[in-house]
Scaffold this active site. Structure first.
Site, PDB file in Angstrom:
ATOM      1  N   GLU A 219      -0.832 -23.528 -16.307  1.00  0.00           N
ATOM      2  CA  GLU A 219       0.316 -23.282 -15.434  1.00  0.00           C
ATOM      3  C   GLU A 219       0.917 -24.572 -14.893  1.00  0.00           C
ATOM      4  O   GLU A 219       1.851 -24.548 -14.098  1.00  0.00           O
ATOM      5  CB  GLU A 219      -0.085 -22.364 -14.275  1.00  0.00           C
ATOM      6  CG  GLU A 219      -1.345 -22.819 -13.560  1.00  0.00           C
ATOM      7  CD  GLU A 219      -1.935 -21.744 -12.657  1.00  0.00           C
ATOM      8  OE1 GLU A 219      -1.192 -20.855 -12.217  1.00  0.00           O
ATOM      9  OE2 GLU A 219      -3.152 -21.807 -12.385  1.00  0.00           O
TER      10      GLU A 219
ATOM     11  N   ASN B  73       4.748 -17.943 -14.276  1.00  0.00           N
ATOM     12  CA  ASN B  73       5.443 -18.106 -12.994  1.00  0.00           C
ATOM     13  C   ASN B  73       5.326 -19.539 -12.479  1.00  0.00           C
ATOM     14  O   ASN B  73       6.315 -20.181 -12.115  1.00  0.00           O
ATOM     15  CB  ASN B  73       4.888 -17.131 -11.957  1.00  0.00           C
ATOM     16  CG  ASN B  73       5.169 -15.687 -12.327  1.00  0.00           C
ATOM     17  OD1 ASN B  73       5.926 -15.416 -13.244  1.00  0.00           O
ATOM     18  ND2 ASN B  73       4.541 -14.762 -11.624  1.00  0.00           N
ATOM     19  N   ASP B  74       4.100 -20.062 -12.424  1.00  0.00           N
ATOM     20  CA  ASP B  74       3.910 -21.432 -11.944  1.00  0.00           C
ATOM     21  C   ASP B  74       4.346 -22.456 -12.982  1.00  0.00           C
ATOM     22  O   ASP B  74       4.845 -23.529 -12.628  1.00  0.00           O
ATOM     23  CB  ASP B  74       2.444 -21.665 -11.559  1.00  0.00           C
ATOM     24  CG  ASP B  74       2.185 -21.300 -10.104  1.00  0.00           C
ATOM     25  OD1 ASP B  74       3.151 -21.213  -9.331  1.00  0.00           O
ATOM     26  OD2 ASP B  74       1.015 -21.090  -9.733  1.00  0.00           O
TER      27      ASP B  74
ATOM     28  N   ARG C 269      10.225 -21.210  -6.350  1.00  0.00           N
ATOM     29  CA  ARG C 269      10.767 -19.864  -6.596  1.00  0.00           C
ATOM     30  C   ARG C 269      10.905 -19.042  -5.320  1.00  0.00           C
ATOM     31  O   ARG C 269      11.550 -17.992  -5.326  1.00  0.00           O
ATOM     32  CB  ARG C 269       9.914 -19.117  -7.626  1.00  0.00           C
ATOM     33  CG  ARG C 269       8.442 -19.000  -7.289  1.00  0.00           C
ATOM     34  CD  ARG C 269       7.675 -18.536  -8.522  1.00  0.00           C
ATOM     35  NE  ARG C 269       6.235 -18.659  -8.372  1.00  0.00           N
ATOM     36  CZ  ARG C 269       5.418 -17.646  -8.164  1.00  0.00           C
ATOM     37  NH1 ARG C 269       5.898 -16.433  -8.089  1.00  0.00           N
ATOM     38  NH2 ARG C 269       4.118 -17.832  -8.064  1.00  0.00           N
TER      39      ARG C 269
ATOM     40  N   ARG D 162     -10.218 -14.288 -12.333  1.00  0.00           N
ATOM     41  CA  ARG D 162      -9.732 -15.613 -11.972  1.00  0.00           C
ATOM     42  C   ARG D 162     -10.376 -16.032 -10.662  1.00  0.00           C
ATOM     43  O   ARG D 162     -10.356 -15.275  -9.688  1.00  0.00           O
ATOM     44  CB  ARG D 162      -8.198 -15.612 -11.825  1.00  0.00           C
ATOM     45  CG  ARG D 162      -7.635 -17.001 -11.524  1.00  0.00           C
ATOM     46  CD  ARG D 162      -6.120 -16.986 -11.413  1.00  0.00           C
ATOM     47  NE  ARG D 162      -5.655 -16.347 -10.198  1.00  0.00           N
ATOM     48  CZ  ARG D 162      -4.370 -16.173  -9.888  1.00  0.00           C
ATOM     49  NH1 ARG D 162      -3.433 -16.590 -10.723  1.00  0.00           N
ATOM     50  NH2 ARG D 162      -4.017 -15.584  -8.762  1.00  0.00           N
TER      51      ARG D 162
ATOM     52  N   HIS E 235       0.823  -1.213   0.000  1.00  0.00           N
ATOM     53  CA  HIS E 235       0.000   0.000   0.000  1.00  0.00           C
ATOM     54  C   HIS E 235       0.857   1.264   0.000  1.00  0.00           C
ATOM     55  O   HIS E 235       0.487   2.278  -0.586  1.00  0.00           O
ATOM     56  CB  HIS E 235      -0.942  -0.012   1.206  1.00  0.00           C
ATOM     57  CG  HIS E 235      -2.052  -1.008   1.079  1.00  0.00           C
ATOM     58  ND1 HIS E 235      -2.747  -1.508   2.145  1.00  0.00           N
ATOM     59  CD2 HIS E 235      -2.577  -1.608  -0.022  1.00  0.00           C
ATOM     60  CE1 HIS E 235      -3.653  -2.362   1.720  1.00  0.00           C
ATOM     61  NE2 HIS E 235      -3.571  -2.443   0.414  1.00  0.00           N
TER      62      HIS E 235
ATOM     63  N   ARG F 138      -6.731 -11.056  -9.743  1.00  0.00           N
ATOM     64  CA  ARG F 138      -6.448 -12.086  -8.741  1.00  0.00           C
ATOM     65  C   ARG F 138      -7.434 -11.924  -7.588  1.00  0.00           C
ATOM     66  O   ARG F 138      -7.135 -11.281  -6.577  1.00  0.00           O
ATOM     67  CB  ARG F 138      -5.000 -11.963  -8.252  1.00  0.00           C
ATOM     68  CG  ARG F 138      -3.946 -12.132  -9.353  1.00  0.00           C
ATOM     69  CD  ARG F 138      -2.549 -12.033  -8.762  1.00  0.00           C
ATOM     70  NE  ARG F 138      -1.509 -12.274  -9.733  1.00  0.00           N
ATOM     71  CZ  ARG F 138      -0.787 -11.311 -10.323  1.00  0.00           C
ATOM     72  NH1 ARG F 138      -1.022 -10.032 -10.043  1.00  0.00           N
ATOM     73  NH2 ARG F 138       0.163 -11.614 -11.189  1.00  0.00           N
TER      74      ARG F 138
END
Length: 592
Positions: A441, A464-465, A475, A342, A199, A306
């Site tokens: 993924e 990423n996955d 990772r 998603r 934030h 997300r």
């Protein structure tokens, strides 16, 4: 730790939080942590101590709401929602009930008990590998310190008293600190703690204050009033720069201002190659307040919302109505462009605070994402109904994460159909033909791409996955992080195979994850035939510029050459040399 006296030019690297280059003297904000000692209270003092705690909660909530109001007027109402997370922490029944119960049981002072309960919460969050979740520690610390100040009767200090131009250096800052900054006095700030999606970072970007966070122990290596350079674009801070370094950064400062103007001119232009191949360039977001930044950077809608962060950022599970409002707010803001919602990717390191049921020793191979949703159909339907209700304008798409085989996708679609039927019975409007896609993924999904493509409307490759699962590399594990290589030939072949499977079955294929924001990868991905790239808002202008400067036919040949290579080193060398040929001279001081 004693500060070094020797004036030596040293560069420290952290996380770029808000772009821009500033040069000024350091102002060290040395806030000692509040020392709270345990004090025993008598039985007849317990009720009084609980009332003291409840009043401090009320006073702190009032202070946070005033800051929220100030942000709404000074910046915008959406960014004021950042402080809703702090209000939710103050209203968290689990935390507050635990404090009251411990005061009764241990006969201890409220500030000591509250500190212990908060420390336990922070310890749990710190163990998470999820960056966003770890960054919520900043909100908890900010609220906890403010509440303890009120319990102890100490006035909470702000930064409004700083009147000379400086670069603020601190171990950590709260969103409330940033709100009280005056741009003419605090030219930029650097902190040991924090991440790029915190934030604090979001507010700094909105206020146009350059910032670098995540510098670890930087605070212990700088003296008050030392000359420093802060580069919020590259994530660097230079202590005691010499004359040559100062000249270089002055040039860079001018270059960035010029480049910012140039890139802003791309905002309204399409991401289209010079020979007419159109790529949809959209943004990844965590919360509705991220949309404004995405639009400002020229995103064509939202390629990845997300949605689990609606849960992570609060104290309880969001209701159907709360979810509907969040989804419809985003859909309305990006209209007529689309938003891909998603479904919850919860589980593993994104633990369940109420039961702990989702905490696992091997979370990334565990009960998470679509697996958890299929096992909890009623919870899943609450989210799906909220998504469907937000789709009335027909610019909403639904995407299921972590699909590994066709059976999972069919089961998810069956529950979606149940949710549709429930809304039909209540005569609640929604998009009957709402597009449904999946995240690719997991290697099994990439290998089964042909069969999966027959059951959905689009693919979004989660790099990423996909990298993590293909290479068997966690990772988040620093010991093996060097093995996490997106340019591994096996990963690239899976990406190409997925895109081809989509096209062979008449659906489109997008790509999200860090690779979508990598300028080295852009010509290759375009050449592989990707239809959409979804990335962080800040990366959009640079990626768009690259797309507009290349030919699709040339990019296809480029990708074919890459796919012939057999080692990571060869791929990196090829991409780096090609990028230098295309953009090297023009981008020697480039933004990233």
């Amino acid at each position: 730790m004693k500060k070094p006296n020797k004036q030596v030019c040293v560069i420290y690297r952290g996380i770029p939080a808000s772009p821009g280059v500033v040069i000024a003297k350091a102002f060290l904000l040395d806030r000692e942590s509040i020392q709270v000692t345990k004090e025993k209270i008598e039985e007849n003092e317990v009720t009084k101590e609980i009332l003291k705690f409840k009043k401090a909660l009320s006073d702190t909530k009032e202070e946070v709401l005033k800051i929220k109001e100030k942000v709404a007027k000074r910046i915008d109402p959406d960014h004021a929602k950042i402080f809703e997370a702090q209000v939710m922490i103050l209203e968290d029944g689990l935390i507050n009930d635990a404090v009251i119960e411990k005061i009764k049981q241990e006969k201890s002072n409220a500030e000591f008990v509250y500190r212990k309960v908060i420390e336990q919460t922070i310890t749990t969050l710190s163990a998470s590998k999820d960056e966003y979740l770890r960054e919520r520690i900043m909100d908890i610390n900010a609220v906890a310190n403010r509440l303890i100040y009120n319990l102890l009767g100490i006035k909470h200090l702000t930064l409004e008293s700083i009147n000379s131009p400086v670069i603020l250096v601190a171990k950590s800052l709260s969103p409330g600190d940033v709100v009280h900054m005056k741009k003419e006095s605090i030219l930029g700030f650097a902190t040991d703690m924090g991440g790029g999606t915190s934030h604090v970072a979001l507010l700094a970007k909105s206020m146009g204050i350059p910032a670098v966070v995540g510098l670890k122990n930087f605070f212990d290596h700088i003296q008050d009033k030392q000359n420093i350079i802060l580069d919020g674009t590259k994530g660097e801070v230079v202590i005691c720069p010499d004359e040559q370094t100062l000249k270089e950064y002055e040039k860079r400062k001018k270059y960035i201002l010029q480049k910012t103007v140039e890139l802003s001119e791309l905002k309204s232009l399409p991401a289209e190659t010079s020979d007419g191949r159109r790529i949809e360039l959209s943004a990844n977001i965590e919360l509705p307040l991220d949309v404004d930044s995405a639009i400002e950077y020229g995103a064509e809608g939202v390629g990845l919302f997300r949605t689990e962060y609606l849960y992570i950022a609060r104290a309880d599970f969001p209701t159907e109505e709360e979810q509907y409002k969040a989804y419809s707010e985003v859909a309305q803001k990006v209209y007529p462009e689309s938003v891909i919602l998603r479904t919850f990717d919860l589980g593993g390191d994104k633990f369940d605070r109420h039961t702990g049921d989702l905490y696992e020793t091997n979370p990334f191979l565990g009960w998470r994402a679509i697996r958890a949703c299929l096992d909890l159909p009623e919870m899943f339907k609450i989210q799906l109904r909220a998504m469907l209700k937000a789709s009335a304008k027909k610019n909403v798409k639904i995407m299921f994460p972590m699909i590994s085989e066709v059976g999972e996708l069919k089961r998810a679609k069956a529950i979606l159909n149940e949710a549709k039927e429930e809304l039909r019975r209540k005569k609640i409007p929604f998009d009957e033909d709402i597009p449904v896609g999946i995240m690719v993924e997991i290697p099994s999904a990439a290998l089964a791409g042909d069969a999966l493509a027959k059951e959905c409307d689009f693919f979004s490759i989660g790099t990423n996955d996909l990298i993590q699962y293909t290479l068997a590399v966690d990772r988040g594990n620093e010991k093996i992080a060097y093995l996490f290589q997106g340019f591994h030939p096996a990963v690239l072949k899976l990406i190409k195979q997925t895109i081809d499977a989509a096209h062979n079955n008449g659906i489109w294929a997008g790509l999200c994850g860090e690779m979508a924001a990598d300028p080295l990868a852009t010509p290759m991905l375009v050449g592989m035939g990707v239809d959409e790239l979804s990335t962080s808002a800040m990366a959009i202008p640079e990626i768009k510029k690259i797309i507009r400067s290349i030919e699709f036919e040339d990019a296809k040949k480029h990708a074919q050459e890459v796919l012939k290579l057999s080692t990571i080193e060869d791929v990196k060398k090829f991409l780096t040399e090609d990028y230098a040929k295309r953009f090297g001279k023009e981008n020697k001081n480039k933004l990233t």
